[in-house]
Design an enzyme around this catalytic site. Sequence first.
Site, PDB file in Angstrom:
ATOM      1  N   CYS A  13       0.842  -1.204   0.000  1.00 17.58           N
ATOM      2  CA  CYS A  13       0.000   0.000   0.000  1.00 17.58           C
ATOM      3  C   CYS A  13       0.874   1.250   0.000  1.00 17.58           C
ATOM      4  CB  CYS A  13      -0.917  -0.024   1.219  1.00 17.58           C
ATOM      5  SG  CYS A  13      -1.910   1.467   1.391  1.00 17.58           S
ATOM      6  N   CYS A  64      -0.427   4.111   2.259  1.00 17.65           N
ATOM      7  CA  CYS A  64      -0.207   3.888   3.695  1.00 17.65           C
ATOM      8  C   CYS A  64       1.267   4.096   4.065  1.00 17.65           C
ATOM      9  CB  CYS A  64      -0.579   2.465   4.099  1.00 17.65           C
ATOM     10  SG  CYS A  64      -2.083   1.845   3.363  1.00 17.65           S
ATOM     11  N   ASP A  65       2.190   3.604   3.255  1.00 17.87           N
ATOM     12  CA  ASP A  65       3.594   3.530   3.675  1.00 17.87           C
ATOM     13  C   ASP A  65       4.560   4.396   2.873  1.00 17.87           C
ATOM     14  OD1 ASP A  65       2.840   1.601   5.566  1.00 17.87           O
ATOM     15  OD2 ASP A  65       2.899   0.045   4.039  1.00 17.87           O
TER      16      ASP A  65
END
Length: 314
Positions: A136, A139-140
């Site tokens: 992701c 997200c990261d």
Amino acid sequence: MTSSHLYDLIIVGAGPSGLTAGIYAMRAALDTLLIDKGLPGGQMNNTDTVENWPGSETISGSELGAAMASHAKAYGLEIRQQEVREIEPGIDCHLVRLDEGEELRTLSLIIAAGGSPRKLEVPGEAENYGKGVSYCAVCDGFFFRNKTVVVVGGGDSALEESLYLAKIATKVYLVHRRDAFRGGMILQKRVLAEKKIEIRWNTVISAINSDQGGITGVSTEDTQSGAKGQLACDGVFIFIGFDPDNSLIPAGTRMNADGYVVTDSKCETNHPGIFVAGDLREKYVKQIITAAADGCVAAQAAARYVENRKDNQP
Ligand code: NAP
């Protein structure tokens, strides 16, 4: 403990198909409950920008998910954050067992459980998940500001997320096992024009390497020449497709060889009153809009099913 309440419809999964089903079910006056173990929005929460939702030239995935959830709640849809353990089809009603032993009864069910990112299954992947290996970018990606990352895959997700990561990282190696992308033309053109993205065609990753400080790089192999190589990087983002989450699909349900549920044009499975919508259903195109369309179809069909059941009650 079995609840005495009998729902008209229980929806499992709060991605675009589940939320759209919720909107249509509430508008059809069905007594409906939607259950999801995570936040409403599903995979949309992991998508940076959505550019093909009609009416919005660009909208963030999480914003679109939140808008769908608040739309459904505006019609009074109850959304419960809880894990479903098991679904048992029945003749009079279907049973939905929750993680804390509670058992719910419903006349109809829409299973919209989606799926999860496919794994590369190479050494170093599982050990470094959350420590430099990610599925992701939204997200990261933040952790790789001014660093070098490797993206694996050649579909829409890999192309889209490479472009997103190019805004954050200094360099993005896009590693694809063939010499042509599977993803759409617009994304291909953007990727080819982005100077921070270097494409490694005909290349597979055989290992993800790390030391005490985190990821150090990947070991690669040229699929044509067999030549082995190394790419130094700080993070690895894997977008090689999707595995349907069919863990709640009752035994005896018709599925294809890839684990997708086969339904009729009403999204109904071979268990009467049990419908499947979204990415878990066998179909030609998997997009937010086709997931939403499934949700609409399944809810309308569930409404008709519930109506017939009530009309035929002794
Ligand atoms: P996908 O379209 O299935 O693409 C997966 C890619 O990963 C393919 O290029 C495939 O290579 C490669 N791959 C598969 N297994 C691999 C392995 N073991 N090792 C190395 N490479 C591997 O998956 P996706 O990109 O996640 O997209 C899933 C669906 O969502 C698609 O229908 C897509 O159109 C849709 N989607 C749409 C958008 C958008 O419209 N904006 C955005 C994201 C996703 P090959 O090409 O050689 O098979």
